[in-house]
Structures are given as C-alpha cells and as structure tokens.
Design a protein around this motif. Structure first.
Motif, PDB file in Angstrom:
ATOM      1  N   ARG A 231       2.552 -30.282  41.220  1.00 11.00           N
ATOM      2  CA  ARG A 231       3.589 -29.603  41.997  1.00 11.00           C
ATOM      3  C   ARG A 231       2.940 -28.565  42.905  1.00 11.00           C
ATOM      4  NH1 ARG A 231       8.341 -28.120  37.622  1.00 11.00           N
ATOM      5  NH2 ARG A 231       8.859 -30.256  36.985  1.00 11.00           N
ATOM      6  N   GLY A 232       3.547 -28.308  44.023  1.00 15.50           N
ATOM      7  CA  GLY A 232       3.056 -27.299  44.938  1.00 15.50           C
ATOM      8  C   GLY A 232       3.387 -25.900  44.433  1.00 15.50           C
ATOM      9  N   ALA A 233       2.459 -24.986  44.566  1.00 13.65           N
ATOM     10  CA  ALA A 233       2.675 -23.604  44.134  1.00 13.65           C
ATOM     11  C   ALA A 233       3.039 -22.695  45.296  1.00 13.65           C
ATOM     12  CB  ALA A 233       1.415 -23.082  43.453  1.00 13.65           C
ATOM     13  N   GLY A 234       3.316 -23.282  46.413  1.00 13.62           N
ATOM     14  CA  GLY A 234       3.650 -22.472  47.575  1.00 13.62           C
ATOM     15  C   GLY A 234       2.408 -22.138  48.385  1.00 13.62           C
ATOM     16  N   ALA A 235       2.599 -21.347  49.388  1.00 12.33           N
ATOM     17  CA  ALA A 235       1.495 -20.988  50.281  1.00 12.33           C
ATOM     18  C   ALA A 235       0.495 -20.094  49.563  1.00 12.33           C
ATOM     19  CB  ALA A 235       2.042 -20.285  51.514  1.00 12.33           C
ATOM     20  N   THR A 236      -0.782 -20.361  49.742  1.00 12.16           N
ATOM     21  CA  THR A 236      -1.844 -19.551  49.149  1.00 12.16           C
ATOM     22  C   THR A 236      -2.202 -18.409  50.091  1.00 12.16           C
ATOM     23  OG1 THR A 236      -2.765 -21.503  48.039  1.00 12.16           O
ATOM     24  CG2 THR A 236      -4.202 -19.569  48.254  1.00 12.16           C
TER      25      THR A 236
END
Length: 256
Positions: free
Chosen positions: A30-35
């Motif tokens: 799953r994507g954790a959002g923008a780094t």
C-alpha cells in the motif's frame, strides 16, 4: 451438487462480494503517501570569525594539589574529610574570591569541625562524605559537600596519587540534589527560569586529569524550589537522596 458443495459455493460467493466491496485486505503493498524531501543542515553565518578566547562558564577547570594532608597507605578512607576541606579551602578558594564574605565565613566555620566531633558548636559545614572510584584507577575517590553561608553547596572531589592528595573537581551552586551514576557525578541546580532546573554531568577526563562538565542541560521540573536550609554537618546529612531536599550524594554509602 450436494449440500456441502452448495455451502462451499455460497461461502466463496460471499467472500468475493466482500472483496469487491472493499471490506477485505488484498495483502498487497500500500502507498504511504508522499515522502517528505530530506533536508541537510543549514549552516548559519558561515563566515563568522572564530572567537579570540573560550568562554569559561565553570571557571578555570584544572587539578589542584593539596599539600599538608597525609594519606595513610594511599587510602582516602583513612583521611578526615573535614581536615581535607579545611586545608583545601585555605589553599584553594575555588569559585570564591578570598575577599568574599561567604568564603571568609566558611573558613571560620571549618575551624569548628574538630570541636563538633567532641560536642562543639555544631557549625561545621562539611556534609557526609561519599566514596567512589571516579577516575577508573581502582581506588575510591573522596566526594565532599560544604554548605556555604550564601545558601550554596560547594562540591569538591579528591583523588590520591603516590600518597598525595589532588583536588580534581570544585564547583559551587544552588544545588537541588547530587547523584552518583557509575563514574559520573550528576548535579541538579536551580535555574533562573521558573519551573526548570539545570542537570550537569561531571565526568573524569583522562587527558585533562580532572573532572569536566561533559553534559549540561535545562529540564522541566515540577517543583524546582530551593530547600530553606542545608544540613550543617556530616551527621545531619541524609544517607540517601530526597529530591529537592538533600544536597548530599544519593548513592548508597560506599564509605565503609
């Protein structure tokens, strides 16, 4: 189709519906959002010239020889702490100036220490002595606290080398408490900011041959208030730490 197969088919149909409806967990990444972008340190005033002289918040820190005090067998346990302090105070005012009223009164009170041991005036300012190997040479060093008339605690540490006495630490402050942690001496003192206190860690420096303040921080305190009075002599000092009440070292009495 028998009943067991019908039941299995119904279960599979229900599971598929849950997956389609988004209630199941596919188990994939799953994507954790923008780094956030990593940023290196920003150097302020890179052209700032170096200082011409170091700051000396703690005064000139150096080992000081104490003459006139014999150390039988090189064992500091066999030396009267009051005798050590009395001689050292006269030779080494430390953070005080010889003209300071607090220094003069302390020297006068130190003369009463011998009388106090035989039922004297009770004005001896030397607190209970503690012993700990702070230098790592396998021998106990002597830690002494002196209650001064300016409501401060003067803390001095002595080491022995070749049966000679050396003062390896001296400081004076409005002390809230003192702790021994391994070979470190941790001093808690009042801060000028309400609700805060200073924590200073003093550690042995083998290159400088003295104790140095290796860590100094200001921390929040629930009640950083100074005790109204300090024990006036060794027999009055508690043997264990009582926060914000006892200025004496908190470690169990290693002193035998």
């Amino acid at each position: 189709m028998n009943r067991s197969r019908l039941a299995l088919a119904a279960a599979l149909t229900a599971a598929a519906a849950l997956l389609v409806g988004g209630c199941g967990d596919p188990g994939g990444p799953r994507g954790a959002g923008a780094t956030p972008t990593a940023e290196g340190p920003t150097h302020l005033w890179p052209d700032l010239p170096p200082p011409s002289a170091p700051a000396e918040d703690y005064g000139a820190i150096e080992a000081v020889k104490v003459t006139g005090v014999k150390v039988p067998g090189g064992d500091l346990h066999k030396v009267d702490p009051a005798d050590v302090v009395r001689v050292d105070f006269i030779q080494n005012p430390g953070t005080y100036e010889p003209s300071d009223t607090a220094y003069k009164k302390t020297v006068e009170r130190l003369k009463d220490c011998a009388a106090d041991n035989s039922g004297g005036t009770g004005r001896c300012p030397v607190l209970k002595a503690y012993y700990r190997d702070l230098t790592g040479d396998g021998k106990d060093d002597l830690i002494v606290g002196i209650s001064t008339p300016d409501d401060n605690l003067d803390i001095r540490v002595y080491a022995e080398e070749d049966r000679r006495l050396t003062q390896i630490m001296e400081m004076s402050d409005a002390v809230l408490g003192v702790e021994l942690a391994g070979r470190d001496l941790i001093i808690r003192a009042i801060s000028s900011l309400p609700g805060y206190e200073y924590h200073t860690v003093w550690s042995w420096d083998s290159h400088q041959k003295t104790m140095l303040p290796t860590s100094d921080e200001i921390v929040r305190s629930a009640n950083a208030s100074r005790p109204k009075s300090l024990p006036s002599k060794a027999s009055d000092a508690p043997s264990s730490r009582s926060p914000r009440q006892s200025p004496s070292a908190s470690a169990p009495d290693d002193g035998r």
